[in-house]
Enzyme design. Sequence first.
Site, PDB file in Angstrom:
ATOM      1  N   LYS A 160       0.911  -1.296   0.133  1.00 33.30           N
ATOM      2  CA  LYS A 160       0.135   0.008  -0.155  1.00 33.30           C
ATOM      3  C   LYS A 160       0.868   1.338   0.135  1.00 33.30           C
ATOM      4  O   LYS A 160       1.648   1.596   0.970  1.00 33.30           O
ATOM      5  CB  LYS A 160      -0.696  -0.155   1.218  1.00 33.30           C
ATOM      6  CG  LYS A 160      -2.262   0.758   1.193  1.00 33.30           C
ATOM      7  CD  LYS A 160      -2.091   2.156   0.676  1.00 33.30           C
ATOM      8  CE  LYS A 160      -2.020   3.029   1.960  1.00 33.30           C
ATOM      9  NZ  LYS A 160      -1.633   4.394   1.524  1.00 33.30           N
ATOM     10  N   GLU A 233       9.023   1.552  11.227  1.00 35.11           N
ATOM     11  CA  GLU A 233      10.125   2.808  10.728  1.00 35.11           C
ATOM     12  C   GLU A 233       9.495   4.086  10.830  1.00 35.11           C
ATOM     13  O   GLU A 233       8.824   4.552  10.066  1.00 35.11           O
ATOM     14  CB  GLU A 233      10.664   2.121   9.375  1.00 35.11           C
ATOM     15  CG  GLU A 233      11.307   0.815   9.349  1.00 35.11           C
ATOM     16  CD  GLU A 233      12.598   0.615  10.076  1.00 35.11           C
ATOM     17  OE1 GLU A 233      13.230   1.648  10.304  1.00 35.11           O
ATOM     18  OE2 GLU A 233      12.972  -0.573  10.138  1.00 35.11           O
ATOM     19  N   GLU A 358       9.444  16.372  15.211  1.00 37.49           N
ATOM     20  CA  GLU A 358       9.891  16.336  13.827  1.00 37.49           C
ATOM     21  C   GLU A 358       9.629  17.309  12.968  1.00 37.49           C
ATOM     22  O   GLU A 358       8.397  17.606  12.499  1.00 37.49           O
ATOM     23  CB  GLU A 358       9.674  14.815  13.030  1.00 37.49           C
ATOM     24  CG  GLU A 358      10.567  14.579  11.820  1.00 37.49           C
ATOM     25  CD  GLU A 358       9.805  13.299  11.296  1.00 37.49           C
ATOM     26  OE1 GLU A 358       8.609  12.851  11.334  1.00 37.49           O
ATOM     27  OE2 GLU A 358      10.893  12.277  10.902  1.00 37.49           O
TER      28      GLU A 358
HETATM   29  P1  NAD Z   1       2.073   8.832   7.283  1.00 35.24           P
HETATM   30  O1  NAD Z   1       2.206   8.147   8.731  1.00 35.24           O
HETATM   31  O2  NAD Z   1       1.065   9.956   7.217  1.00 35.24           O
HETATM   32  O3  NAD Z   1       1.369   7.665   6.224  1.00 35.24           O
HETATM   33  C1  NAD Z   1       2.257   6.572   5.881  1.00 35.24           C
HETATM   34  C2  NAD Z   1       1.574   5.538   5.168  1.00 35.24           C
HETATM   35  O4  NAD Z   1       0.559   5.171   6.021  1.00 35.24           O
HETATM   36  C3  NAD Z   1       0.666   6.013   3.891  1.00 35.24           C
HETATM   37  O5  NAD Z   1       0.943   4.949   2.915  1.00 35.24           O
HETATM   38  C4  NAD Z   1      -0.749   6.268   4.449  1.00 35.24           C
HETATM   39  O6  NAD Z   1      -1.795   5.881   3.495  1.00 35.24           O
HETATM   40  C5  NAD Z   1      -0.945   5.001   5.391  1.00 35.24           C
HETATM   41  N1  NAD Z   1      -1.892   5.193   6.613  1.00 35.24           N
HETATM   42  C6  NAD Z   1      -2.221   6.235   7.016  1.00 35.24           C
HETATM   43  N2  NAD Z   1      -3.185   6.096   8.087  1.00 35.24           N
HETATM   44  C7  NAD Z   1      -3.269   4.573   8.126  1.00 35.24           C
HETATM   45  C8  NAD Z   1      -4.192   3.727   9.120  1.00 35.24           C
HETATM   46  N3  NAD Z   1      -4.977   4.153  10.057  1.00 35.24           N
HETATM   47  N4  NAD Z   1      -3.983   2.434   8.678  1.00 35.24           N
HETATM   48  C9  NAD Z   1      -2.987   2.027   7.970  1.00 35.24           C
HETATM   49  N5  NAD Z   1      -2.344   2.860   6.908  1.00 35.24           N
HETATM   50  C10 NAD Z   1      -2.376   4.126   7.028  1.00 35.24           C
HETATM   51  O7  NAD Z   1       3.542   9.025   6.780  1.00 35.24           O
HETATM   52  P2  NAD Z   1       4.101  10.077   5.720  1.00 35.24           P
HETATM   53  O8  NAD Z   1       3.699  11.325   6.268  1.00 35.24           O
HETATM   54  O9  NAD Z   1       3.643   9.253   4.329  1.00 35.24           O
HETATM   55  O10 NAD Z   1       5.360   9.937   6.109  1.00 35.24           O
HETATM   56  C11 NAD Z   1       6.249  10.842   6.820  1.00 35.24           C
HETATM   57  C12 NAD Z   1       6.773  10.266   8.018  1.00 35.24           C
HETATM   58  O11 NAD Z   1       7.248   8.963   7.730  1.00 35.24           O
HETATM   59  C13 NAD Z   1       7.866  10.945   8.881  1.00 35.24           C
HETATM   60  O12 NAD Z   1       7.525  11.112  10.142  1.00 35.24           O
HETATM   61  C14 NAD Z   1       8.949  10.383   8.606  1.00 35.24           C
HETATM   62  O13 NAD Z   1       9.978  10.450   9.412  1.00 35.24           O
HETATM   63  C15 NAD Z   1       8.597   8.786   8.533  1.00 35.24           C
HETATM   64  N6  NAD Z   1       9.652   8.117   7.728  1.00 35.24           N
HETATM   65  C16 NAD Z   1      10.317   6.912   8.603  1.00 35.24           C
HETATM   66  C17 NAD Z   1      11.451   6.565   7.873  1.00 35.24           C
HETATM   67  C18 NAD Z   1      11.965   5.409   8.644  1.00 35.24           C
HETATM   68  O14 NAD Z   1      12.555   4.512   7.929  1.00 35.24           O
HETATM   69  N7  NAD Z   1      12.058   5.410   9.775  1.00 35.24           N
HETATM   70  C19 NAD Z   1      11.551   6.718   6.642  1.00 35.24           C
HETATM   71  C20 NAD Z   1      10.881   7.709   5.893  1.00 35.24           C
HETATM   72  C21 NAD Z   1       9.834   8.419   6.630  1.00 35.24           C
END
Ligand code: NAD
Length: 525
Positions: A160, A233, A358
């Site tokens: 997804k 992650e 962040e």
């Molecule tokens: P997000 O949490 O908003 O979304 C991530 C994914 O989760 C998307 O595909 C979204 O559609 C899905 N999602 C949202 N709500 C959900 C739910 N209730 N159930 C299942 N899936 C759901 O994150 P983002 O804004 O896309 O990414 C940015 C964040 O990711 C930042 O905090 C960044 O630090 C983190 N990040 C971490 C790493 C790592 O490896 N540690 C790498 C890159 C980004």
Amino acid sequence: MSEVIQYNPATGDVLGTVPEASPDQIRAAMTRARAAFPIWRATPLPERLAFLRKLRLLLVEQAHGIAEEIAAATGKIRGEALSAEVLVVADAIHYYERHAETFLARQRVATPILFFGNRSYIQYQPLGVVGVISPWNFPFQLAMIPVISALIAGNAVLLKPSEVTPFVGTLMERLFKESGFPEGVVQVLHGGRDVGAGLTAARPDKIFFTGSVATGKKIIAAAAEHLIPVDLELGGKDPMIVLADADLDRAVNGALWGAFTNAGQVCMSVERVYVERPIYDEFVRRVTAGARSLRLGEDVGSMTFPPQLALVEEHLRDAVEKGARIECGGTAAKAGTLYFHPTVLTGVDHSMKIMRDETFGPVLPILPFDTVEEAVALANDSEFGLNASVWTSDLAKAERIAAQLVSGNVCINEVISTVANPHLPFGGVKQSGIGSYHGPGGLHTFSHRTSVMLNKGKKKREVNWFPYTAEQERAFHTIIRLLFGTSRRATLADIRNLIGQVLGKDSKDSRPAGQAGPNGKEHTS
Ligand code: NAD
């Protein structure tokens, strides 16, 4: 039918739409994945790897076009898409092509003397159907590497991707199709949080999530209902510690790249810098000049997700209200786009959001320190623990500091780079996540371990089986004394008895346990 929209954040143009997977389509995808799994797991590893090799060669062949598509969907600079998305994925596949057979091979371990004659080993088995949920900041790398790792380990995968970059989702879908993976082995479910929640509810055998802390908590709570294992992650607030003896040019260049690459939208971006006081003024002067010289659209791409720009502005407002000073940048550029000027901030402290939460944008706050202890305490004063960096020409000192940082990754005179070495495990501590991938563990996290103990089946009984006898108890006493005590002495009779018991020889004068003392002597009570 709902759709997700793909914008070009750098121009504001709508590039197109992608239909969202319906609940029925999610269920149907899970049914196909469940049917595909037994066939895929039974496919010998070299054959599974051949599909991955084909995928790698496609990446190489189409590298330029793939990088352009990713750049258009995210606003990142094409060179960044090439190095941090296409190159690292090709490298990860190549790495596992060379090492997967070793990492997934049966692993022989020692067997204690009590089980003399037995053999013990660990076998890695695939989990079943793995759900991968990925973010928008590196929408290719952060989806592809977990997906390929799960596939190599023998799982079927439902991916997804982020709804913010749906065209990267369709790009990956096309690449899997062109690589010829068998029907149902790897499928992409397009859409937003409802589709992610639907995937979790479809009860995959594991969820691998990369994204924000808030979503990670929701996913782990939903997964707990069905005891689905989850790797998370999550975000970071990575500190950079610069000591007075650091190579200043390198530290300045490292800070600029670490804070502003991908417009600061890297989970391991440099989000706060601590500089030893004697070089603080010079460091700020050089970093500010460097930030001013960066070219929007050539060095620094646009931000990707509109709410992210609003968050950066909120963090800056909060910092300035509490006394911070903007040395350069601080404003959005080019109306109608998501470009933001690289921003350097001084006069900051840990009461400000910019030093605690962040920010995930092109902002570099800098704070002076006087002692190494103070710098370590400041670096560790965070809910996050993803990456950190230490800059000094005294490498022994750097290693001592690195050992005191509570962080999943530490770079010394380097920045971000641990994630780009496929040999190193990658994951965060504290609120930055649970679990890790990359390296051998990157395949093991998509496997369950079966511990096997093998006996040739020639003995009638084992030393610890029924019936319990005095000789057996005496043998246990001998083992405990010999192996775990300080005086490693035993009588010849004890040793003979032990050998007889371990070899499963029936003793002629077996007596029920309790009638003999620890040394084989009769109890007097
Ligand atoms: P997000 O949490 O908003 O979304 C991530 C994914 O989760 C998307 O595909 C979204 O559609 C899905 N999602 C949202 N709500 C959900 C739910 N209730 N159930 C299942 N899936 C759901 O994150 P983002 O804004 O896309 O990414 C940015 C964040 O990711 C930042 O905090 C960044 O630090 C983190 N990040 C971490 C790493 C790592 O490896 N540690 C790498 C890159 C980004």
